[in-house]
Design a protein around this motif. Structure first.
Motif, short mmCIF file in Angstrom:
data_model
loop_
_atom_site.label_atom_id
_atom_site.label_comp_id
_atom_site.label_asym_id
_atom_site.label_seq_id
_atom_site.Cartn_x
_atom_site.Cartn_y
_atom_site.Cartn_z
N TRP A 1 -8.63 -13.99 -17.70
CA TRP A 1 -7.26 -13.83 -17.18
C TRP A 1 -6.98 -12.39 -16.78
O TRP A 1 -6.29 -12.13 -15.80
N THR A 2 -7.52 -11.44 -17.51
CA THR A 2 -7.34 -10.03 -17.15
C THR A 2 -7.99 -9.75 -15.79
O THR A 2 -7.41 -9.06 -14.95
N GLY A 3 -9.16 -10.31 -15.57
CA GLY A 3 -9.84 -10.14 -14.29
C GLY A 3 -9.06 -10.78 -13.14
O GLY A 3 -8.92 -10.20 -12.06
N VAL A 4 -8.53 -11.98 -13.38
CA VAL A 4 -7.74 -12.66 -12.34
C VAL A 4 -6.49 -11.86 -12.02
O VAL A 4 -6.14 -11.67 -10.85
N LEU A 5 -5.82 -11.35 -13.05
CA LEU A 5 -4.62 -10.55 -12.84
C LEU A 5 -4.93 -9.27 -12.08
O LEU A 5 -4.20 -8.89 -11.17
N ALA A 6 -6.02 -8.59 -12.44
CA ALA A 6 -6.40 -7.36 -11.76
C ALA A 6 -6.73 -7.63 -10.30
O ALA A 6 -6.34 -6.87 -9.40
N LEU A 7 -7.41 -8.74 -10.02
CA LEU A 7 -7.73 -9.10 -8.65
C LEU A 7 -6.46 -9.38 -7.86
O LEU A 7 -6.31 -8.94 -6.72
N GLY A 8 -5.52 -10.10 -8.45
CA GLY A 8 -4.25 -10.40 -7.78
C GLY A 8 -3.47 -9.14 -7.47
O GLY A 8 -2.92 -8.99 -6.37
N LEU A 9 -3.42 -8.20 -8.40
CA LEU A 9 -2.72 -6.93 -8.17
C LEU A 9 -3.40 -6.12 -7.07
O LEU A 9 -2.73 -5.51 -6.24
N ALA A 10 -4.71 -6.14 -7.05
CA ALA A 10 -5.44 -5.39 -6.03
C ALA A 10 -5.18 -5.99 -4.65
O ALA A 10 -4.96 -5.25 -3.67
N LEU A 11 -5.16 -7.30 -4.55
CA LEU A 11 -4.88 -7.94 -3.26
C LEU A 11 -3.44 -7.70 -2.82
O LEU A 11 -3.16 -7.51 -1.64
N ALA A 12 -2.52 -7.71 -3.77
CA ALA A 12 -1.11 -7.47 -3.43
C ALA A 12 -0.92 -6.05 -2.91
O ALA A 12 -0.11 -5.81 -2.01
N ALA A 13 -1.67 -5.11 -3.45
CA ALA A 13 -1.56 -3.72 -3.01
C ALA A 13 -2.09 -3.56 -1.59
O ALA A 13 -1.67 -2.66 -0.87
N CYS A 14 -2.98 -4.45 -1.16
CA CYS A 14 -3.54 -4.36 0.18
C CYS A 14 -2.63 -4.99 1.23
O CYS A 14 -2.84 -4.83 2.41
N GLY A 15 -1.62 -5.74 0.81
CA GLY A 15 -0.73 -6.44 1.73
C GLY A 15 0.21 -5.50 2.45
O GLY A 15 0.27 -4.30 2.17
#
Length: 147
Positions: free
Chosen positions: A14-28
Motif C-alpha cells: 500500500w505504501t508503494g501504491v500510494l507513493a506511485l499515485g502521488l508521483a503521478l499526481a505531481a506530474c499532472g
C-alpha cells in the motif's frame, strides 16, 4: 506451515501504491491551468450555441428570390372551453392543429364542400365557421372559427 502472508508485506504494498499515485499526481497539469482551460472551453461553447441560434433564425427566412409558403391561420373556440389553432398550408395540402397536433401534418382530403384534414388519429372538418375535431376514439368536438 507458513503461507508467506504478513501484514508488513501488505503495508509495504500500500505504501508503494500510494507513493506511485502521488508521483503521478505531481506530474499532472496545474489545477489553476485546468480551471482556466475549462473556462475558455465553456465560453467557446456558449459562443457557438449563440451562433447556432442566430443561424437558425437567419435560416428561417426564405432564400433570395423565393417566396415563403402561404399559410392561413384560424383560431377555433371549442365547446369544451379550449382554444385551438388550425394552420393551413394550401399549396402543400396540409394543416397543423395546435396544440395537440404540434408538428403533425394532417393531409387534406377531398370533400364536396368545406375542408377536411386527417392524419395521426386526428380529423378536422369544417365549413364556413363551424368545425368538428375528432381525436382517436373520442367524441367529436364542436368548434367555431373566431374573427
Amino acid at each position: 506451515m507458513r503461507s508467506g502472508f504478513t501484514w508488513e508485506a501488505v503495508a509495504m504494498w500500500w505504501t508503494g501504491v500510494l507513493a506511485l499515485g502521488l508521483a503521478l499526481a505531481a506530474c499532472g497539469p496545474d489545477r489553476r491551468q485546468v480551471d482556466l482551460d475549462f473556462a475558455a472551453k465553456e465560453a467557446a461553447i456558449q459562443a457557438g450555441v449563440a451562433a447556432q441560434a442566430n443561424a437558425r433564425v437567419a435560416a428561417a427566412e426564405p432564400p433570395p428570390g423565393m417566396r415563403p409558403a402561404p399559410m392561413v391561420e384560424t383560431a377555433l373556440s371549442c365547446a369544451d372551453g379550449s382554444m385551438r389553432t388550425l394552420r393551413y398550408f394550401p399549396e402543400q395540402g396540409i394543416a397543423i392543429l395546435l396544440p395537440e397536433g404540434r408538428g403533425k401534418e394532417l393531409q387534406m382530403e377531398p370533400v364536396a364542400s368545406g375542408v377536411r384534414y386527417a392524419g395521426y388519429g386526428i380529423e378536422v372538418s369544417g365549413k364556413g365557421t363551424s368545425y368538428m375535431i375528432t381525436m382517436g376514439d373520442s367524441a367529436p368536438l364542436a368548434c367555431t372559427a373566431e374573427g
